[in-house]
Design a protein around this motif. Sequence first.
Motif, PDB file in Angstrom:
ATOM      1  N   ILE A 271      16.953  16.617  16.016  1.00 37.80           N
ATOM      2  CA  ILE A 271      17.890  15.623  16.536  1.00 37.80           C
ATOM      3  C   ILE A 271      18.316  14.743  15.371  1.00 37.80           C
ATOM      4  O   ILE A 271      17.464  14.279  14.606  1.00 37.80           O
ATOM      5  CB  ILE A 271      17.238  14.759  17.640  1.00 37.80           C
ATOM      6  CG1 ILE A 271      16.810  15.630  18.818  1.00 37.80           C
ATOM      7  CG2 ILE A 271      18.208  13.685  18.117  1.00 37.80           C
ATOM      8  CD1 ILE A 271      16.123  14.863  19.922  1.00 37.80           C
ATOM      9  N   PRO A 272      19.612  14.496  15.200  1.00 38.36           N
ATOM     10  CA  PRO A 272      20.058  13.627  14.099  1.00 38.36           C
ATOM     11  C   PRO A 272      19.414  12.247  14.172  1.00 38.36           C
ATOM     12  O   PRO A 272      19.086  11.751  15.265  1.00 38.36           O
ATOM     13  CB  PRO A 272      21.576  13.551  14.311  1.00 38.36           C
ATOM     14  CG  PRO A 272      21.915  14.788  15.080  1.00 38.36           C
ATOM     15  CD  PRO A 272      20.741  15.047  15.970  1.00 38.36           C
ATOM     16  N   THR A 273      19.231  11.641  13.015  1.00 34.90           N
ATOM     17  CA  THR A 273      18.589  10.325  12.952  1.00 34.90           C
ATOM     18  C   THR A 273      19.313   9.296  13.811  1.00 34.90           C
ATOM     19  O   THR A 273      18.678   8.445  14.441  1.00 34.90           O
ATOM     20  CB  THR A 273      18.554   9.830  11.493  1.00 34.90           C
ATOM     21  OG1 THR A 273      17.814  10.764  10.706  1.00 34.90           O
ATOM     22  CG2 THR A 273      17.882   8.466  11.399  1.00 34.90           C
ATOM     23  N   PHE A 274      20.629   9.380  13.851  1.00 34.73           N
ATOM     24  CA  PHE A 274      21.401   8.429  14.655  1.00 34.73           C
ATOM     25  C   PHE A 274      20.977   8.482  16.113  1.00 34.73           C
ATOM     26  O   PHE A 274      20.779   7.453  16.758  1.00 34.73           O
ATOM     27  CB  PHE A 274      22.899   8.733  14.517  1.00 34.73           C
ATOM     28  CG  PHE A 274      23.794   7.715  15.158  1.00 34.73           C
ATOM     29  CD1 PHE A 274      24.161   6.571  14.465  1.00 34.73           C
ATOM     30  CD2 PHE A 274      24.263   7.890  16.453  1.00 34.73           C
ATOM     31  CE1 PHE A 274      24.999   5.626  15.051  1.00 34.73           C
ATOM     32  CE2 PHE A 274      25.101   6.955  17.044  1.00 34.73           C
ATOM     33  CZ  PHE A 274      25.455   5.819  16.338  1.00 34.73           C
ATOM     34  N   TRP A 275      20.814   9.687  16.644  1.00 35.64           N
ATOM     35  CA  TRP A 275      20.420   9.834  18.045  1.00 35.64           C
ATOM     36  C   TRP A 275      18.966   9.444  18.259  1.00 35.64           C
ATOM     37  O   TRP A 275      18.600   8.950  19.327  1.00 35.64           O
ATOM     38  CB  TRP A 275      20.674  11.268  18.501  1.00 35.64           C
ATOM     39  CG  TRP A 275      22.133  11.546  18.675  1.00 35.64           C
ATOM     40  CD1 TRP A 275      22.951  12.215  17.812  1.00 35.64           C
ATOM     41  CD2 TRP A 275      22.956  11.129  19.769  1.00 35.64           C
ATOM     42  NE1 TRP A 275      24.234  12.245  18.300  1.00 35.64           N
ATOM     43  CE2 TRP A 275      24.274  11.598  19.496  1.00 35.64           C
ATOM     44  CE3 TRP A 275      22.716  10.425  20.949  1.00 35.64           C
ATOM     45  CZ2 TRP A 275      25.336  11.363  20.361  1.00 35.64           C
ATOM     46  CZ3 TRP A 275      23.778  10.200  21.821  1.00 35.64           C
ATOM     47  CH2 TRP A 275      25.065  10.666  21.525  1.00 35.64           C
TER      48      TRP A 275
ATOM     49  N   ILE B  22      17.994  -3.096  13.318  1.00 39.33           N
ATOM     50  CA  ILE B  22      16.787  -2.446  12.808  1.00 39.33           C
ATOM     51  C   ILE B  22      17.108  -1.041  12.320  1.00 39.33           C
ATOM     52  O   ILE B  22      16.462  -0.522  11.403  1.00 39.33           O
ATOM     53  CB  ILE B  22      15.698  -2.412  13.905  1.00 39.33           C
ATOM     54  CG1 ILE B  22      15.277  -3.834  14.258  1.00 39.33           C
ATOM     55  CG2 ILE B  22      14.484  -1.597  13.458  1.00 39.33           C
ATOM     56  CD1 ILE B  22      14.230  -3.928  15.345  1.00 39.33           C
ATOM     57  N   ALA B  23      18.127  -0.416  12.903  1.00 38.64           N
ATOM     58  CA  ALA B  23      18.510   0.939  12.491  1.00 38.64           C
ATOM     59  C   ALA B  23      18.933   0.981  11.033  1.00 38.64           C
ATOM     60  O   ALA B  23      18.896   2.044  10.403  1.00 38.64           O
ATOM     61  CB  ALA B  23      19.630   1.463  13.387  1.00 38.64           C
ATOM     62  N   ALA B  24      19.333  -0.161  10.471  1.00 38.73           N
ATOM     63  CA  ALA B  24      19.743  -0.199   9.063  1.00 38.73           C
ATOM     64  C   ALA B  24      18.600   0.200   8.144  1.00 38.73           C
ATOM     65  O   ALA B  24      18.819   0.755   7.066  1.00 38.73           O
ATOM     66  CB  ALA B  24      20.238  -1.604   8.706  1.00 38.73           C
ATOM     67  N   GLY B  25      17.383  -0.082   8.563  1.00 41.20           N
ATOM     68  CA  GLY B  25      16.225   0.281   7.748  1.00 41.20           C
ATOM     69  C   GLY B  25      15.874   1.754   7.815  1.00 41.20           C
ATOM     70  O   GLY B  25      14.939   2.202   7.147  1.00 41.20           O
ATOM     71  N   PHE B  26      16.609   2.513   8.634  1.00 40.81           N
ATOM     72  CA  PHE B  26      16.329   3.940   8.795  1.00 40.81           C
ATOM     73  C   PHE B  26      17.560   4.775   8.472  1.00 40.81           C
ATOM     74  O   PHE B  26      17.830   5.789   9.113  1.00 40.81           O
ATOM     75  CB  PHE B  26      15.844   4.201  10.226  1.00 40.81           C
ATOM     76  CG  PHE B  26      14.566   3.495  10.548  1.00 40.81           C
ATOM     77  CD1 PHE B  26      13.340   4.089  10.287  1.00 40.81           C
ATOM     78  CD2 PHE B  26      14.580   2.206  11.063  1.00 40.81           C
ATOM     79  CE1 PHE B  26      12.154   3.426  10.567  1.00 40.81           C
ATOM     80  CE2 PHE B  26      13.402   1.529  11.348  1.00 40.81           C
ATOM     81  CZ  PHE B  26      12.175   2.142  11.097  1.00 40.81           C
ATOM     82  N   SER B  27      18.322   4.301   7.480  1.00 41.96           N
ATOM     83  CA  SER B  27      19.455   5.039   6.904  1.00 41.96           C
ATOM     84  C   SER B  27      20.607   5.252   7.877  1.00 41.96           C
ATOM     85  O   SER B  27      21.332   6.246   7.780  1.00 41.96           O
ATOM     86  CB  SER B  27      18.987   6.406   6.364  1.00 41.96           C
ATOM     87  OG  SER B  27      17.970   6.241   5.393  1.00 41.96           O
ATOM     88  N   VAL B  28      20.779   4.332   8.823  1.00 44.08           N
ATOM     89  CA  VAL B  28      21.941   4.386   9.713  1.00 44.08           C
ATOM     90  C   VAL B  28      22.945   3.339   9.247  1.00 44.08           C
ATOM     91  O   VAL B  28      22.597   2.155   9.119  1.00 44.08           O
ATOM     92  CB  VAL B  28      21.540   4.126  11.180  1.00 44.08           C
ATOM     93  CG1 VAL B  28      22.777   4.050  12.058  1.00 44.08           C
ATOM     94  CG2 VAL B  28      20.614   5.235  11.667  1.00 44.08           C
ATOM     95  N   ALA B  29      24.168   3.764   8.980  1.00 48.45           N
ATOM     96  CA  ALA B  29      25.184   2.866   8.424  1.00 48.45           C
ATOM     97  C   ALA B  29      25.762   1.988   9.521  1.00 48.45           C
ATOM     98  O   ALA B  29      26.778   2.310  10.139  1.00 48.45           O
ATOM     99  CB  ALA B  29      26.287   3.671   7.746  1.00 48.45           C
TER     100      ALA B  29
END
Length: 218
Positions: A82-86, A159-166
């Motif tokens: 599953i993509p990181t975004f999802w 918080i998603a910014a810390g997990f490579s989500v732009a």
Amino acid sequence: MDALLGNLDLWGQATLNTVLLFLGGGVLALVLGTIVGAMRVSPVPIARGVGTAYVNLIRNTPLTLVFFFFVFGYPKLDLPDIPTFWLCILALGIYTATYVAEVLRAGINTVPVGQAEAARAIGLSFGQVMTLVVMPQAFRSVVPPMMSVFIALLKNTTIAAGFSVAELATLRAVVADSKDRPGTVMEILLWVAVVFIVLVFLLSLVQRHFEKKWRIVR
């Protein structure tokens, strides 16, 4: 203004990703939270136990750890990729669902018991009582606290910014690196705050709309 106008493509993509994280997490939280909220008031002991365990386990776990599990732990379980975004949407939705469930449970408790008993007396099942009688009234009574939960969800997307989500929180590093001058970071942070204020204001308008609409229905 240069940090904003000179990078409109980055701001547009980051804002879009933030909105998508919010919408995806919000839909998942609403659906899952409604199910868990119903389980919390179910007459079936096993259902109540599972709902209580879910709420207590997830709600008492820091959201960052929930993100760590989905982003770094899930790929090691030999499950479908599953993509990181999802995965971030799953983390946000599953975590926020616990708060949705508790808000709904409070709303369910405001519905007079006699209405549920009358519905059962005419032959409706527990599921029919919840969907046709209890839940519609519960949702009307919890619009303000429910919207507070979704405003918190919107803020938690950072918080998603810390997990490579732009998303918006990443702009501080991306734009600041391309603008080597003092004050750029502070300017970016101020613009990010402005965007969030606008988004929260839009959510407040949605809240007022539903409060007005459902108050008339009552």
